[in-house]
Scaffold this motif. Sequence first.
Motif, PDB file in Angstrom:
ATOM      1  N   HIS A   1      30.546  -7.202 -44.282  1.00  0.00           N
ATOM      2  CA  HIS A   1      30.128  -8.501 -44.819  1.00  0.00           C
ATOM      3  C   HIS A   1      28.629  -8.509 -45.126  1.00  0.00           C
ATOM      4  CE1 HIS A   1      31.259 -12.594 -45.751  1.00  0.00           C
ATOM      5  NE2 HIS A   1      30.097 -12.978 -45.254  1.00  0.00           N
ATOM      6  N   GLU A   2      27.865  -7.898 -44.267  1.00  0.00           N
ATOM      7  CA  GLU A   2      26.424  -7.808 -44.497  1.00  0.00           C
ATOM      8  C   GLU A   2      26.139  -7.040 -45.791  1.00  0.00           C
ATOM      9  OE1 GLU A   2      22.602  -5.775 -42.314  1.00  0.00           O
ATOM     10  OE2 GLU A   2      24.136  -6.683 -41.035  1.00  0.00           O
ATOM     11  N   SER A   3      26.854  -5.956 -46.001  1.00  0.00           N
ATOM     12  CA  SER A   3      26.693  -5.169 -47.235  1.00  0.00           C
ATOM     13  C   SER A   3      27.095  -5.979 -48.462  1.00  0.00           C
ATOM     14  CB  SER A   3      27.575  -3.930 -47.148  1.00  0.00           C
ATOM     15  OG  SER A   3      26.843  -2.773 -47.235  1.00  0.00           O
ATOM     16  N   MET A   4      28.243  -6.683 -48.362  1.00  0.00           N
ATOM     17  CA  MET A   4      28.719  -7.477 -49.499  1.00  0.00           C
ATOM     18  C   MET A   4      27.776  -8.639 -49.812  1.00  0.00           C
ATOM     19  SD  MET A   4      31.344  -6.181 -50.917  1.00  0.00           S
ATOM     20  CE  MET A   4      31.712  -7.569 -51.954  1.00  0.00           C
TER      21      MET A   4
ATOM     22  N   ASP B   1      26.862 -13.534 -53.876  1.00  0.00           N
ATOM     23  CA  ASP B   1      26.340 -14.754 -53.271  1.00  0.00           C
ATOM     24  C   ASP B   1      27.438 -15.458 -52.479  1.00  0.00           C
ATOM     25  OD1 ASP B   1      24.372 -16.698 -52.788  1.00  0.00           O
ATOM     26  OD2 ASP B   1      25.135 -17.941 -54.437  1.00  0.00           O
ATOM     27  N   SER B   2      27.215 -15.699 -51.209  1.00  0.00           N
ATOM     28  CA  SER B   2      28.180 -16.366 -50.312  1.00  0.00           C
ATOM     29  C   SER B   2      29.575 -15.757 -50.420  1.00  0.00           C
ATOM     30  CB  SER B   2      28.252 -17.863 -50.613  1.00  0.00           C
ATOM     31  OG  SER B   2      27.013 -18.477 -50.451  1.00  0.00           O
ATOM     32  N   PRO B   3      29.724 -14.481 -50.037  1.00  0.00           N
ATOM     33  CA  PRO B   3      31.029 -13.828 -50.210  1.00  0.00           C
ATOM     34  C   PRO B   3      32.122 -14.416 -49.318  1.00  0.00           C
ATOM     35  CG  PRO B   3      29.559 -12.438 -48.938  1.00  0.00           C
ATOM     36  CD  PRO B   3      28.742 -13.613 -49.393  1.00  0.00           C
ATOM     37  N   LEU B   4      33.315 -14.527 -49.884  1.00  0.00           N
ATOM     38  CA  LEU B   4      34.493 -14.882 -49.100  1.00  0.00           C
ATOM     39  C   LEU B   4      34.931 -13.644 -48.333  1.00  0.00           C
ATOM     40  CD1 LEU B   4      36.741 -16.753 -51.698  1.00  0.00           C
ATOM     41  CD2 LEU B   4      35.305 -17.763 -49.930  1.00  0.00           C
ATOM     42  N   PHE B   5      35.563 -13.844 -47.193  1.00  0.00           N
ATOM     43  CA  PHE B   5      36.143 -12.750 -46.418  1.00  0.00           C
ATOM     44  C   PHE B   5      37.587 -13.125 -46.121  1.00  0.00           C
ATOM     45  CE2 PHE B   5      37.251  -9.604 -43.629  1.00  0.00           C
ATOM     46  CZ  PHE B   5      37.247  -9.936 -42.281  1.00  0.00           C
TER      47      PHE B   5
ATOM     48  N   MET C   1      29.247 -22.412 -50.026  1.00  0.00           N
ATOM     49  CA  MET C   1      30.400 -22.247 -49.162  1.00  0.00           C
ATOM     50  C   MET C   1      31.605 -22.891 -49.830  1.00  0.00           C
ATOM     51  SD  MET C   1      31.150 -23.809 -45.423  1.00  0.00           S
ATOM     52  CE  MET C   1      30.442 -22.538 -44.446  1.00  0.00           C
ATOM     53  N   ALA C   2      32.712 -22.184 -49.800  1.00  0.00           N
ATOM     54  CA  ALA C   2      33.948 -22.692 -50.406  1.00  0.00           C
ATOM     55  C   ALA C   2      34.649 -23.635 -49.438  1.00  0.00           C
ATOM     56  CB  ALA C   2      34.867 -21.541 -50.766  1.00  0.00           C
ATOM     57  N   ARG C   3      35.075 -24.760 -49.956  1.00  0.00           N
ATOM     58  CA  ARG C   3      35.818 -25.713 -49.146  1.00  0.00           C
ATOM     59  C   ARG C   3      37.318 -25.545 -49.340  1.00  0.00           C
ATOM     60  NH1 ARG C   3      34.035 -31.701 -47.751  1.00  0.00           N
ATOM     61  NH2 ARG C   3      32.299 -30.583 -46.892  1.00  0.00           N
ATOM     62  N   ASN C   4      37.715 -25.208 -50.564  1.00  0.00           N
ATOM     63  CA  ASN C   4      39.120 -24.996 -50.888  1.00  0.00           C
ATOM     64  C   ASN C   4      39.278 -23.611 -51.490  1.00  0.00           C
ATOM     65  OD1 ASN C   4      40.000 -27.745 -50.292  1.00  0.00           O
ATOM     66  ND2 ASN C   4      38.803 -28.318 -52.100  1.00  0.00           N
ATOM     67  N   VAL C   5      40.181 -22.822 -50.905  1.00  0.00           N
ATOM     68  CA  VAL C   5      40.435 -21.473 -51.398  1.00  0.00           C
ATOM     69  C   VAL C   5      41.934 -21.331 -51.643  1.00  0.00           C
ATOM     70  CG1 VAL C   5      40.301 -19.006 -50.895  1.00  0.00           C
ATOM     71  CG2 VAL C   5      38.488 -20.538 -50.095  1.00  0.00           C
ATOM     72  N   ALA C   6      42.279 -20.928 -52.861  1.00  0.00           N
ATOM     73  CA  ALA C   6      43.669 -20.646 -53.206  1.00  0.00           C
ATOM     74  C   ALA C   6      43.772 -19.160 -53.527  1.00  0.00           C
ATOM     75  CB  ALA C   6      44.092 -21.481 -54.411  1.00  0.00           C
ATOM     76  N   VAL C   7      44.804 -18.524 -52.995  1.00  0.00           N
ATOM     77  CA  VAL C   7      45.002 -17.091 -53.230  1.00  0.00           C
ATOM     78  C   VAL C   7      46.283 -16.918 -54.036  1.00  0.00           C
ATOM     79  CG1 VAL C   7      45.234 -14.810 -52.182  1.00  0.00           C
ATOM     80  CG2 VAL C   7      43.824 -16.550 -51.066  1.00  0.00           C
TER      81      VAL C   7
END
Length: 169
Positions: free
Chosen positions: A106-109, A114-118, A1-7
């Motif tokens: 999300h289920e498909s991805m 592994d642990s896809p971001l949405f 699981m990502a704790r920090n996400v930068a876009v």
Amino acid sequence: MARNVAVHPLAIVGIADHHTRVRRGGAPQAAAQPAVGLLLGTRRGQNCNVMDSADLAYEDTGTAVVIQESQVEAKRALTQAVFPDYDVLGWYTIGAQVGALHARIHESMAAMVDSPLFLLMQPLGVGAESARTGESTSAGEGAAARGDNPSPNPTPDANPNPNPNPNPN
């Protein structure tokens, strides 16, 4: 699981462009379908950097979403040919709220990543209706629904120039 996400801004521009192409009929998918795509970038421990995005074709059967794994792998390979550290981090769509379609995607991805971001991006004017139907309202309609005045000029049809002759000479 990502704790920090930068876009990165490039990813945001790519997502917005994809949304616009779908809505204006410039994409292979139907304009009523929500734009869906891949998030590309790097993951280091709990830190994710979304650096780019890529369109993704899918088919919604109503009970499942079919995404061709070969399509995801091809986009992964193309990206890694230029940016070897990048990988598929997850997926994006446009809307106002999460719905059943998003859960199916999300289920498909999750079967491919592994642990896809949405990322659910909501541009100005995209209301709750778009999450279900893929249709969006104009910015003015969205602002009007919130009670905002989208324009400082309350009467957009009024001529701000009282002189009817554009050439005063």
